[in-house]
Design a protein around this motif. Structure first.
Motif, short mmCIF file in Angstrom:
data_model
loop_
_atom_site.label_atom_id
_atom_site.label_comp_id
_atom_site.label_asym_id
_atom_site.label_seq_id
_atom_site.Cartn_x
_atom_site.Cartn_y
_atom_site.Cartn_z
N MET A 16 0.85 -1.20 0.00
CA MET A 16 0.00 0.00 0.00
C MET A 16 0.88 1.25 0.00
O MET A 16 0.48 2.28 -0.50
N LEU A 17 2.03 1.15 0.64
CA LEU A 17 2.98 2.27 0.64
C LEU A 17 3.96 2.00 -0.48
O LEU A 17 4.85 1.17 -0.35
N THR A 18 3.78 2.72 -1.60
CA THR A 18 4.58 2.35 -2.76
C THR A 18 4.94 3.59 -3.56
O THR A 18 4.88 4.71 -3.07
N ASP A 73 -2.07 10.94 -7.58
CA ASP A 73 -1.80 10.03 -6.47
C ASP A 73 -2.14 10.66 -5.12
O ASP A 73 -1.98 11.86 -4.94
N TYR A 74 -2.54 9.83 -4.18
CA TYR A 74 -2.49 10.21 -2.78
C TYR A 74 -1.07 9.99 -2.30
O TYR A 74 -0.51 8.91 -2.52
N LEU A 75 -0.49 10.99 -1.64
CA LEU A 75 0.90 10.89 -1.19
C LEU A 75 0.98 10.72 0.32
O LEU A 75 0.13 11.23 1.06
N PHE A 115 5.77 8.27 -0.13
CA PHE A 115 5.13 7.10 -0.70
C PHE A 115 3.90 7.55 -1.48
O PHE A 115 3.38 8.64 -1.24
N LEU A 139 -0.01 6.00 -2.44
CA LEU A 139 -0.95 4.88 -2.29
C LEU A 139 -1.25 4.36 -3.70
O LEU A 139 -1.33 5.14 -4.65
N PHE A 189 -6.45 3.64 -4.86
CA PHE A 189 -6.66 5.04 -4.48
C PHE A 189 -6.46 5.96 -5.67
O PHE A 189 -5.50 5.79 -6.42
N GLU A 237 3.74 -1.34 7.04
CA GLU A 237 2.40 -1.84 6.79
C GLU A 237 2.40 -3.32 7.14
O GLU A 237 3.33 -4.04 6.83
N ALA A 281 10.84 3.30 -3.60
CA ALA A 281 9.89 4.04 -2.76
C ALA A 281 10.45 4.08 -1.34
O ALA A 281 11.10 3.14 -0.92
#
Lengths: 594, 594
Positions: free
Chosen positions: A174-176, A185-187, A198, A200, A226, B238, B574
């Protein structure tokens, strides 16, 4: 309040029937309704499964009857009693437990409740904001509970099907790192690595391809993704994908697996047989017949190409469209010849939104006569040829589009759906699936002055088109396939590129420099150097699919805790302010107006 | 390179045996090893399932044999041929397919490969960084593939078990509000709501409680959770939780469900019977016997309380510990009487880390004689009483702790584990479960000068202790239960508070003001006003559980794409830099050194 102690339920509230008469039972649940009748108190007791009528009769236990006087809606109780048949005329055939009631001899009040801000047993219109703020009450409504149970069954069905076929359920991060070429992106700021973030995942696309390179052969995951985009009724900031990927397969094998999965899903969730194999239609044919690559095939009203007839007509709008390399097309709104002027104006306004410059229409009157502002531009023979092409009968209403191909498709495609919506012809209980195939690999972006991937940059071109990537990229077809249900794209996938040199050619056709390619997805290019197998896959949007399965009109009704259109949660007040200390730890500073 | 076309595999590489002899088969996979022998080429072909030997003989097809000369390690091929028995002395009993080989008449080279940066078929030590950078190669190793398959089977088993018992798989949000009283949150800036942040969930605790308030009765989810803490071998940013919650239950019902789940899990994943019901031990007893609430019960070496004997002895260190309200305890390292001075010094250093001021020891010699720096402080009778309490025999080694209770427990508890580690007595194939129960609800935090929740603020106190919340909070016991396997806490849960007034009392005992309570979890308090049922649940750490099940020593080996100890991903790079424009959109500014 009473304590539960070690008491255990014997049955749920949708379980008891005539076969249980005389049995001593313990039920627990919520007070849905209370009625007092002839000194006796009747309670409809509700739990997740259903409703049972429980009866407090002073002759059975006066103290318990007295205590039952306190009960109010949504109080939580445990009761014990004996199952009794209802008198014949008191049976409720609408209720699974309607033939019995339970005569209560013990009552434990486990919790009280304030009066809910909206009634739970009426079909009253309640604002979305209030429903989301008190989501724990909204979810108590039987139809909402039923949606979550249907979703549970759906994922159970999908997992069972894929597990039985050698797919491995594997979690991806999920953290990528952000997916290139996608939406916003959501950061997530990194505390340990200042100045780094990261993202999502928008999808596990690259990770599932890496799993294929790793030799894991068949992968699936039901996973949160996301996108930080503006929201609509069928979009949420976080959404759930049914994601899968297979090695050593071609399109036919993916389609075969998916059709079996969808078939099982509909049978096991709502008992419907959707009868695969599904129809298939090429992208070009879908555009030409429906004006869209997501055709709703529950009804006809197909687009008809009049370009040839229009090429010779006197009507300047049609002629200039054809002369400019465009097209003239029309559709026949059967039986709509009595639409009022107001309705026609509304539809014209609707069409203008999609880039139409106007909307030509013709009402077919008795004797085939045309009532239309444009009738005068056509000869009798032309009118006849057009009517024949559209199978126009008395009382039909014809609409025309004349412009560039893309504009005509979009205008008539949207108009087709809008007409059917107005005619109330959309039956949510009919399920029409169609595979759309043979997509172009690339689409030219007029704004950016370069080609963009129609799906994503990892979609394989057809083998026979690879050479055209350098010479005529717009003519390259891909090995993508989308599954469309009732006009909604529910899944999309493709055979992927597994050879590094082909991937480089596609990136070049997308005008992505070698440097940019290396920086953004060098790790995929590197992986393709170490024995990547041929592979392909597909991903489905679970939320939308569940909306269609349950016959609803918003994905919010199939998500336990959704966000508003402004991406907020009225229940928890997320997103929320944070302490300045937290920002400092993350090496960022505010840049907003307090 | 050759195209896959419409070719389909007939078997995987672990499937063929004597029963298939004479059959025409198609296999696809990776070249693991190539051997040339007497002009014939032998390839060990590998896929996810196993290995099959395929044979290129010039007498069968000279062109194919010629082509096979090009094959190198990790190339991807499809082959067709006929199954043939191996000559009796050539059979390989270590291989499931060792009795046969496939005589190849067609070869398709689907992809080539560079030479991998580390060998895949040798047990060579490779750096973690390199393994993670080339994760897609590392995962090709049979033991890594086996770990992911075991994890797949595990979640399948858990889901099957819970589905059959009325649990609903319900998704809770990933973009949410921070969990109060927890670890550090990962934050996600909101673009639409400037100055506001989502938090990634540390657990779905509050949402699952709200689902119980919503009447959904039984919930589970296998779900990603996030904590921005410093990492260790068994921690990742995570991690995956098996999360569940049940309504109308007490501790016994949760324990019953969980024991059945764990039993099925071990049987269906590694074929082991773990024989529930599991032992139970109270928190107080666990501390007193093992010095920890996560006792490893695979071996004894229990702590023995010598406080009473020490109270009267001449040894000042012991006496002052007792006089100061502390304790003197010891353990007997059986048979360790020959430890060298160096070993004793090492163990003393080890003990000092945990707050010991020193480490007293006694070697038991022939005739029960004490060899020890502290022997002189004890009378013969005292020595005898101590030896008897510890069942000390010749060649035993006794260690003593004298300090505050907490310090003695921690020092001797850690020493016990370290001794067993050094003696190599830890058998990873033995599984010893124990429930730890009867925890204190609160623990006094000397630094913050207030009570903290030992589990979390939503854990129910014992009914009979509720009144003590105001008068003697430290004496309140909770309704929490942890499941410990081989000294690792694999799951923790409790019966929750379902009554608003009890929740308020607990928050007051935690010195949380009404304002703070309302701001942080007002929505839960509000929900408790609308008929919350009695409920409880538990959550398991799937990564740790899989590490123990597969007998490994790092959770990284049971996660497809883990992070390093610095919370980075060497594969994708990442976390990564982002464009300044992205920060501007999120209303934040840099506050780091470029």
């Amino acid at each position: 309040m009473d304590s539960l102690g070690t008491m255990r339920r014997t049955h749920h509230c949708n379980e008891l029937g005539i076969g249980h008469v005389g049995e001593k039972v313990i039920l627990m649940g919520w007070v849905l309704r209370r009625r007092d009748h002839g000194g006796v108190i009747f309670i409809d007791l509700r739990d997740r499964e259903g409703i049972t009528q429980v009866v407090f009769n002073p002759e059975i236990n006066p103290a318990v009857h007295e205590k039952a006087h306190r009960l109010r809606s949504e109080w939580v109780i445990a009761v014990s009693g004996v199952v009794d048949p209802r008198p014949g005329d008191m049976a409720n055939p609408k209720l699974a437990t309607g033939e019995i009631e339970v005569l209560i001899d013990q009552l434990f009040i486990l919790n009280t409740s304030e009066t809910p801000p909206f009634p739970l047993d009426e079909d009253k219109e309640v604002s979305d904001g209030l429903r989301l703020q008190y989501r724990y009450l909204d979810l108590r409504k039987p139809e909402m509970t039923a949606n979550l149970i249907a979703r549970h069954r759906a994922v159970q069905s999908i997992r069972g099907y894929l597990n039985a076929r050698g797919f491995l359920d594997i979690e991806t991060p999920m953290l990528t790192k952000s997916t290139p070429e996608g939406a916003r992106d959501y950061l997530v700021p990194s505390r340990v690595n200042p100045g780094r973030f990261f993202a999502l995942p928008q999808s596990p696309q690259l990770f599932k391809q890496l799993l294929m390179v790793a030799g894991l052969d068949r992968y699936y995951q039901i996973v949160k993704c996301f996108r930080d985009e503006d929201l609509r009724a069928d979009r949420q900031p976080e959404f759930t994908q049914i994601d899968m990927e297979l090695s050593f397969v071609d399109e036919e094998q993916v389609i075969e697996i998916v059709e079996g999965m969808i078939d099982a899903l509909f049978r096991e969730t709502i008992g419907r047989d959707v009868q695969p194999p599904f129809k298939r239609i090429s992208y070009d044919e879908a555009m030409s017949r429906y004006g869209t690559d997501r055709p709703d095939t529950r009804f006809a009203m197909e687009l008809v190409d009049l370009t040839e007839i229009a090429a010779g007509c006197e009507f300047k709008v049609f002629r200039s469209a054809v002369d400019g390399g465009g097209t003239v097309r029309a559709l026949n709104a059967k039986g709509c010849g009595r639409f009022t002027r107001k309705e026609l104006d509304d539809l014209t306004d609707y069409a203008l939104q999609f880039g139409a410059k106007g909307l030509a229409w013709v009402k077919i009157k008795e004797g085939g006569e045309w009532q239309s502002p444009i009738a005068k531009f056509f000869s009798a023979e032309e009118r006849q040829r057009i009517a024949a092409a559209l199978d126009a009968q008395v009382d039909d209403l014809l609409f025309f589009g004349a412009d560039k191909n893309a504009t005509v498709f979009q205008v008539l495609g949207e108009l087709r759906i809008e007409l059917v919506r107005r005619l109330d012809l959309l039956d949510a209980t009919v399920f029409r699936f169609v595979w759309v195939t043979d997509f172009p690999l690339l689409a030219y972006d007029d704004k950016e002055k370069r080609f963009q991937a129609l799906h994503h940059p990892f979609t394989a071109p057809r083998d026979e088109d690879i050479e055209k990537l350098a010479t005529d990229p717009g003519a390259v077809y891909s090995r993508a396939y989308d599954l469309v249900l009732n006009g909604t794209e529910i899944g999309g996938g493709s055979i992927r590129i597994h050879q590094r040199d082909v991937q480089m050619k596609v990136l070049q056709a997308l005008s992505i420099s070698d440097d940019e390619a290396r920086e953004k997805f060098g790790f995929l290019l590197r992986a393709l150097e170490f024995g990547a197998p041929p592979h392909g896959g597909i991903a489905f949007g679970l939320d939308r699919l569940m909306m269609l399965i349950t016959g609803g009109d918003s994905i919010r009704n199939v998500i336990a805790f959704p966000k508003t259109q402004k991406a907020t949660c009225p229940l928890t007040d997320a997103p929320d302010k944070v302490a300045r200390r937290q920002l400092t730890e993350l090496h960022i500073r505010p840049d907003w107006q307090e």
